[in-house]
Design a protein around this motif. Structure first.
Motif, PDB file in Angstrom:
ATOM      1  N   MET A  74       0.783  -1.095   0.028  1.00  0.00           N
ATOM      2  CA  MET A  74       0.043  -0.220  -0.013  1.00  0.00           C
ATOM      3  C   MET A  74       0.851   1.147  -0.085  1.00  0.00           C
ATOM      4  SD  MET A  74      -3.013   0.268  -0.496  1.00  0.00           S
ATOM      5  CE  MET A  74      -4.422  -0.632  -0.648  1.00  0.00           C
ATOM      6  N   PHE A 114     -10.368  -2.357   5.792  1.00  0.00           N
ATOM      7  CA  PHE A 114      -9.669  -1.324   6.573  1.00  0.00           C
ATOM      8  C   PHE A 114     -10.525  -1.129   7.925  1.00  0.00           C
ATOM      9  CE2 PHE A 114      -8.755  -1.210   2.211  1.00  0.00           C
ATOM     10  CZ  PHE A 114      -7.467  -0.554   1.793  1.00  0.00           C
ATOM     11  N   ASN A 116     -15.067   0.896   3.982  1.00  0.00           N
ATOM     12  CA  ASN A 116     -15.069   1.614   2.784  1.00  0.00           C
ATOM     13  C   ASN A 116     -15.810   1.171   1.721  1.00  0.00           C
ATOM     14  OD1 ASN A 116     -13.203  -0.257   2.467  1.00  0.00           O
ATOM     15  ND2 ASN A 116     -11.502   1.101   1.808  1.00  0.00           N
ATOM     16  N   PHE A 148     -17.638   0.558  -1.808  1.00  0.00           N
ATOM     17  CA  PHE A 148     -17.583   1.627  -3.066  1.00  0.00           C
ATOM     18  C   PHE A 148     -19.129   2.102  -3.124  1.00  0.00           C
ATOM     19  CE2 PHE A 148     -14.270  -1.545  -4.385  1.00  0.00           C
ATOM     20  CZ  PHE A 148     -13.333  -0.756  -3.863  1.00  0.00           C
ATOM     21  N   MET A 152      -9.447   9.264   0.390  1.00  0.00           N
ATOM     22  CA  MET A 152      -8.258   8.158  -0.071  1.00  0.00           C
ATOM     23  C   MET A 152      -8.812   6.906   0.188  1.00  0.00           C
ATOM     24  SD  MET A 152      -5.472   8.701  -1.506  1.00  0.00           S
ATOM     25  CE  MET A 152      -4.639   7.535  -2.292  1.00  0.00           C
ATOM     26  N   VAL A 153      -9.300   6.561   1.300  1.00  0.00           N
ATOM     27  CA  VAL A 153      -9.548   5.185   1.732  1.00  0.00           C
ATOM     28  C   VAL A 153     -10.357   4.433   0.868  1.00  0.00           C
ATOM     29  CG1 VAL A 153     -11.733   5.771   3.163  1.00  0.00           C
ATOM     30  CG2 VAL A 153     -10.209   3.708   3.937  1.00  0.00           C
ATOM     31  N   LEU A 154     -11.218   5.037  -0.276  1.00  0.00           N
ATOM     32  CA  LEU A 154     -11.851   4.539  -1.186  1.00  0.00           C
ATOM     33  C   LEU A 154     -10.811   4.018  -2.264  1.00  0.00           C
ATOM     34  CD1 LEU A 154     -15.427   6.300  -2.082  1.00  0.00           C
ATOM     35  CD2 LEU A 154     -14.779   3.858  -0.917  1.00  0.00           C
ATOM     36  N   GLU A 196      -7.671   3.543  -1.649  1.00  0.00           N
ATOM     37  CA  GLU A 196      -6.866   2.342  -1.166  1.00  0.00           C
ATOM     38  C   GLU A 196      -7.726   1.030  -1.029  1.00  0.00           C
ATOM     39  OE1 GLU A 196      -5.690   3.302   2.588  1.00  0.00           O
ATOM     40  OE2 GLU A 196      -4.079   4.558   1.908  1.00  0.00           O
ATOM     41  N   GLY A 197      -9.094   1.150  -0.932  1.00  0.00           N
ATOM     42  CA  GLY A 197      -9.747   0.163  -1.015  1.00  0.00           C
ATOM     43  C   GLY A 197      -9.905  -0.705  -2.371  1.00  0.00           C
ATOM     44  N   SER A 198      -9.943   0.206  -3.362  1.00  0.00           N
ATOM     45  CA  SER A 198      -9.712  -0.402  -4.573  1.00  0.00           C
ATOM     46  C   SER A 198      -8.410  -1.021  -5.123  1.00  0.00           C
ATOM     47  CB  SER A 198     -10.019   0.534  -5.754  1.00  0.00           C
ATOM     48  OG  SER A 198     -10.024   0.493  -7.108  1.00  0.00           O
ATOM     49  N   TYR A 199      -7.353  -0.146  -4.725  1.00  0.00           N
ATOM     50  CA  TYR A 199      -5.886  -0.553  -5.025  1.00  0.00           C
ATOM     51  C   TYR A 199      -5.672  -2.013  -4.291  1.00  0.00           C
ATOM     52  CZ  TYR A 199      -4.376   3.682  -7.235  1.00  0.00           C
ATOM     53  OH  TYR A 199      -4.168   4.789  -7.772  1.00  0.00           O
TER      54      TYR A 199
END
Lengths: 272, 317
Positions: free
Chosen positions: A72, A112, A116, A118, B198-200, B202-205
């Motif tokens: 990350m 996380f 989160n 989408f 940003m956390v969205l 990161e979730g995708s990555y």
């Protein structure tokens, strides 16, 4: 990279209670934000189909450590890894420059701290990883989505509203949706970054129960600030402090007879 | 005795001190009141202007609609208020406005969205530092310049492709309107995308998505309402654009939906007529206000829609 030498990875208590077989292990993993060293030569084994918990006071580097596993930190400029994270069974050092971070992330999954989901439907949230992997077959996706939602103990609650927005669910459901999303791609290693810290006790209990169920199939590495949680759910615990690994061992042993003074102070609530 | 004395003195001092403080407080309150009033007045200037404009538009249009029925106004296909045989159908002007705006949006929406995605998700900070001020400069060019740009550069360039294209047409000005509203569309959609947490991403990555997949499948959908709001505000700007169409679209009201033909828009008609010497209070004079009212209602509606969308997108996170 070949499997690292056994040398530095002795149990800190010297009791020989070392996990086996391993799904992954970090070898002298150091990490820098710019010039600031935030992880100092951390070596932790991750036992296959077990839950390994990372505990320690805020700022001890446990989240940073976890986020090394799926690279990350690559998203942000000025970060640097040293040492190795070896993924088994292929003994690959995923920090190797030649390893594509996307390839690493395809093998792992992460949940996380804050749910989160989408801004898509429940169904599309879970299908996301499959779509990213180029799966086109509708029936295969349908099947995987249902399976993942069942594994995340969410299916019964959302089966009639798969087209509702993921963000319209309750906090606990959102987090289980994120777990379903992570499970849909059959990850080898599931990374959880304080997954229950934004949830109420009931939602937390349901997720803890879920993790117990999941560990039969998937290796879990969880960061938690909650020692009771680590003691309740994990098989192995690593205690970190100021970027260093203080102690690693079987959870029961670490919480009953810690080998280090610092560990004892922390788990008895004397600091942190 | 001395104690009483001191006590009395103490009380006295306290009293005078209290009075002084009260005086100061009153003065401060007065000062604050004056400043507040000044600020309120400044704020009221714009409100008063809007209300006055609407009132004038309504008042003068009422005079117009006493003579021309609403039915004729919206169904007649001719707009010839200054001819001997006057017709007052707003449709030709409305068509001109719609066609030029649609052409403008066909340019601004794709280019603007792609640019915003680039700026928000891909551009290095240095690149952004160069591009953003340049874009703002685009917004600072006077509209007259854009008008002649449409007439003397864009239309001739289009004539290379379509030699039959008349010198005055709606396509050229439409494209230029698109360029004009680009800065607005880009900066508002970019704001919307950068507001995505940003956390969205990161979730995708973390799911193994690439940079492009993350931008396209997560960031853009998350910013949808903000992006749509940007489009809507772009529409209201395009609808109200005057100089470009007055200069480059030809000024004859012409009921056509073909952008290759010349036509007049509502705004173009207004400048055209307002430049002539119409007697005050004549029907021709009043027709300006009726046309203006239609325009005001349109842009007003789009503005409200845009703000509603923006509010909704703020509530997402």
């Amino acid at each position: 990279m070949a499997r690292p030498v056994d040398g530095p990875y002795i149990d800190s208590a010297g009791r020989g209670d070392w996990p086996k077989p391993l799904k992954a292990e970090t070898c002298e993993l150091s990490f820098y934000y710019g010039t600031r060293l935030v992880l100092k030569r951390v070596s932790v084994p991750i036992a296959e189909c077990n839950i390994t918990a990372l505990i320690g006071p805020s700022g001890c580097g446990k989240s940073t450590f976890l986020r090394c596993f799926n690279r990350m930190h690559d998203l942000y400029p000025g970060t640097r890894y040293e040492g190795a994270i070896v993924l088994y069974p292929d003994s690959r050092n995923i920090l190797d420059r030649e390893v594509d971070p996307i390839e690493v992330r395809m093998r792992l999954a992460m949940v996380f701290q804050k749910p989160n989901p989408f801004p898509k439907s429940v169904y599309e949230n879970v299908a996301y990883g499959l779509r990213v992997r180029g799966v086109k077959d509708r029936r295969a996706i349908d099947e995987k989505v249902e399976q993942a939602l069942r594994s995340a103990a969410l299916w019964e609650e959302v089966k009639d509203r798969l087209s509702a927005l993921g963000t319209s669910l309750s906090g606990g459901q959102q987090q289980r949706l994120c777990i379903a999303r992570a499970l849909a791609t059959d990850p080898e290693l599931l990374l959880l970054d304080e997954p229950t810290s934004a949830l109420d006790p009931i939602a937390t209990a349901s997720i803890e129960e879920l993790l117990q169920d999941l560990k039969r199939r998937v290796t879990i590495l969880i960061v938690t600030h909650n020692m009771q949680q680590a003691a309740r759910i994990s098989d192995w615990t690593a205690f970190m402090y100021l970027g260093e690994l203080v102690e690693f061992g079987p959870t029961k042993r670490l919480f009953t007879t810690p080998a280090k003074k610092q560990t004892e102070d922390y788990i008895t609530g004397r600091f942190g | 005795m001395p104690t009483v004395m001191t006590e009395g003195k103490a009380i006295l001092i306290d009293k005078s001190g209290g009075m002084e403080a009260a005086g100061r407080r009153r003065a401060r309150r007065r000062r604050e009141f004056v400043i507040e009033g000044g600020l309120l007045l400044a704020a009221l200037v714009s409100v008063a202007t809007t209300v006055t404009i609407l009132a004038v538009l309504l008042f003068e249009s009422l005079g117009f609609f006493e003579i021309v029925s609403l039915l004729d106004f919206f169904t007649d296909t001719l707009w010839t208020p200054l001819f001997d045989d006057p017709h007052y159908g707003i449709l030709p002007l409305l068509a001109g406005t719609v066609v030029t705006s649609v052409v403008g949006l066909l340019v601004a929406i794709p280019v603007g969205t792609v640019s915003a995605i680039y700026l928000s998700e891909f551009a290095s900070p240095r690149m952004r530092e160069i591009i953003k001020p340049t874009l703002e400069l685009l917004g600072a060019v006077p509209t007259v310049v854009y008008g002649y740009f449409a007439l003397l550069v864009v239309t001739p360039a289009l004539q290379l492709l379509w030699p039959d294209l008349p010198g005055f047409n709606m396509l050229g000005p439409g494209i230029v309107i698109g360029i004009m509203i680009l800065p607005l569309v880009i900066s508002l959609s970019e704001d919307a995308m950068r507001a995505v947490p940003m956390v969205l991403r990161e979730g995708s990555y973390a799911m193994g998505a690439t940079h492009l997949e993350t931008a396209w499948r997560v960031v853009v959908p998350a910013a949808t309402s903000g992006i749509v709001a940007a489009y809507v505000l772009g529409v209201s700007r395009a609808v109200g654009e005057t100089m470009v169409v007055a200069i480059a679209a030809g000024q004859n009201p012409n009921l056509t939906w073909n952008p290759m033909e010349p036509a007049a828009t509502i705004t173009a008609y207004i400048v055209q007529v307002a430049l002539g010497d119409l007697p005050h209070g004549s029907i021709g004079y009043r027709s300006i206000f009726a046309a203006g009212l239609v325009l005001a209602v349109m842009t007003f509606a789009f503005n409200i829609l845009g703000h509603v969308m923006r509010k909704r997108f703020r509530e997402v996170y």
